[in-house]
Design an enzyme around this catalytic site. Structure first.
Site, short mmCIF file in Angstrom:
data_model
loop_
_atom_site.label_atom_id
_atom_site.label_comp_id
_atom_site.label_asym_id
_atom_site.label_seq_id
_atom_site.Cartn_x
_atom_site.Cartn_y
_atom_site.Cartn_z
N CYS B 104 0.89 -1.24 0.13
CA CYS B 104 -0.11 0.02 0.09
C CYS B 104 1.16 1.18 -0.06
O CYS B 104 1.32 1.46 0.92
CB CYS B 104 -0.97 -0.11 1.28
SG CYS B 104 -2.02 1.63 1.36
N CYS B 107 -0.45 4.23 2.39
CA CYS B 107 -0.59 4.26 3.74
C CYS B 107 -0.23 2.67 4.13
O CYS B 107 0.88 2.27 4.18
CB CYS B 107 -1.95 4.74 4.36
SG CYS B 107 -3.37 3.99 3.70
N SER B 108 -1.11 1.86 4.76
CA SER B 108 -0.91 0.68 5.14
C SER B 108 -1.98 -0.39 5.24
O SER B 108 -2.30 -1.05 5.93
CB SER B 108 -0.63 0.94 6.66
OG SER B 108 -1.68 1.45 7.68
N CYS B 109 -2.83 -0.26 4.00
CA CYS B 109 -3.97 -1.11 3.70
C CYS B 109 -3.64 -2.36 3.48
O CYS B 109 -2.60 -2.77 3.08
CB CYS B 109 -4.55 -0.55 2.29
SG CYS B 109 -5.52 1.22 2.44
#
Lengths: 116, 199
Positions: B104, B107-109
């Site tokens: 991702c 971000c941090s999906c």
């Protein structure tokens, strides 16, 4: 908004809530269509990564209708539209040194794409 | 120093989390029991062991595998896994010809119901930048040898869809039970930064 009670943690987190929007919005593209990621540089929120702007890709799959983060993040409403999985070759993104076999798949909203 | 009895202060991030938590509690925006229940859920019930069960089932049951690839969210829910950050799943299959890698960049999906919460390196800028621009080098650093004849597909999850890799079943595992197979399936093998059964 009241705080989430502890006994609601399991139902809420295990249940989830899909971000899909049940709206009849026609998809501008179909699988196989050539597209160009728009070169937009908004001051606010967007989910269009900078490394893809202006690059040529191909629609891999239509995911369905979702809200547009660019407007939702700023209280501008859902702006429901189709989201696609779009394929870009590694060479289109990174030049001749990248492998000719490799590719990148990314999810993009209609508003991020022009026909190629 | 020997004999000097003291406790190191907590790290900056731990202090920041404590400060944020006490403010949220004071203002009545969250309840302490609710936070404990969330931590409990993601420490003990939701993590990569869920995804490993999905992969092992797909390895032994071709019909389940077909459902998993065609309608991943429902097939994963069949095994009891569902919820936040997994409402719209896509499963991508590794084969001798194709290796998939998840990232991702924004971000941090990450697919929580099957993999739990993401590891620190997955959220860090170097991985997020390099997984897209030089995936083969990243894979090599993770100890995954990718031949020139193999296609690398990187999946940048920028929207509401969450991805999971279905790793290849290791050779020589024909006699293993479903439970033994699941033990070979690591978190990283479902991100694509490892092979299943990789030491």
């Amino acid at each position: 908004m009241p705080a989430l009670p502890a006994d609601m943690v399991v139902p809420v987190f295990m249940g989830g809530a899909s971000a899909r929007i049940d709206a009849d919005v026609a998809a501008k593209f179909k699988a196989g269509d050539g597209v160009i990621a728009r070169n937009i540089n908004p001051a606010g929120h967007t989910r269009l990564p900078r490394y893809l702007r202006g690059k040529r890709g191909t629609i891999h799959k239509v995911h369905g209708v979702f809200g547009l983060p660019d407007t939702m993040a700023h209280g501008g409403g859902e702006t429901p539209q189709n989201v696609y999985s779009v394929r870009f070759t590694a060479r289109e993104l990174w030049g001749a040194d990248a492998s000719a076999r490799d590719s990148l798949y990314v999810d993009m909203w209609d508003d991020y794409l022009d026909p190629a | 120093m020997a004999g000097h009895d003291h406790t190191d202060p907590p790290s900056d991030i731990a202090l920041r989390v404590k400060a944020l938590e006490s403010l949220l509690l004071e203002k009545g925006l969250v309840e302490a029991e609710t936070l404990d229940a969330i931590v409990e859920l993601y420490e003990h019930n939701i993590g990569p062991k869920n995804g490993a069960q999905v992969v092992a089932r797909a390895w032994i049951d071709p019909e389940y595998k077909a459902r998993l690839l065609a309608d991943p969210t429902s097939a994963i829910a069949e095994l009891g896994f569902s919820g936040v950050q997994g409402e719209d799943m896509v499963v991508v299959e590794n084969t001798p010809e194709v290796h998939n890698l998840l990232v991702c960049t924004l971000c941090s999906c990450y697919p929580w119901p099957v993999l739990g919460l993401p590891p620190v390196w997955y959220k860090a800028a170097p991985y997020r930048a390099r997984a897209v621009s030089e995936p083969r080098s990243v894979l090599e650093e993770f100890g995954v040898d990718i031949g020139d004849d193999v296609e690398v597909r990187v999946w940048d999850s920028t929207a509401e869809v969450r991805y999971m890799v279905l790793p290849e079943r290791p050779d020589g595992t024909e006699d293993l039970s479903e439970e033994e197979l699941a033990a070979l399936v690591t978190r990283d093998s479902m991100i694509g930064t490892a092979r299943a059964g990789q030491e």
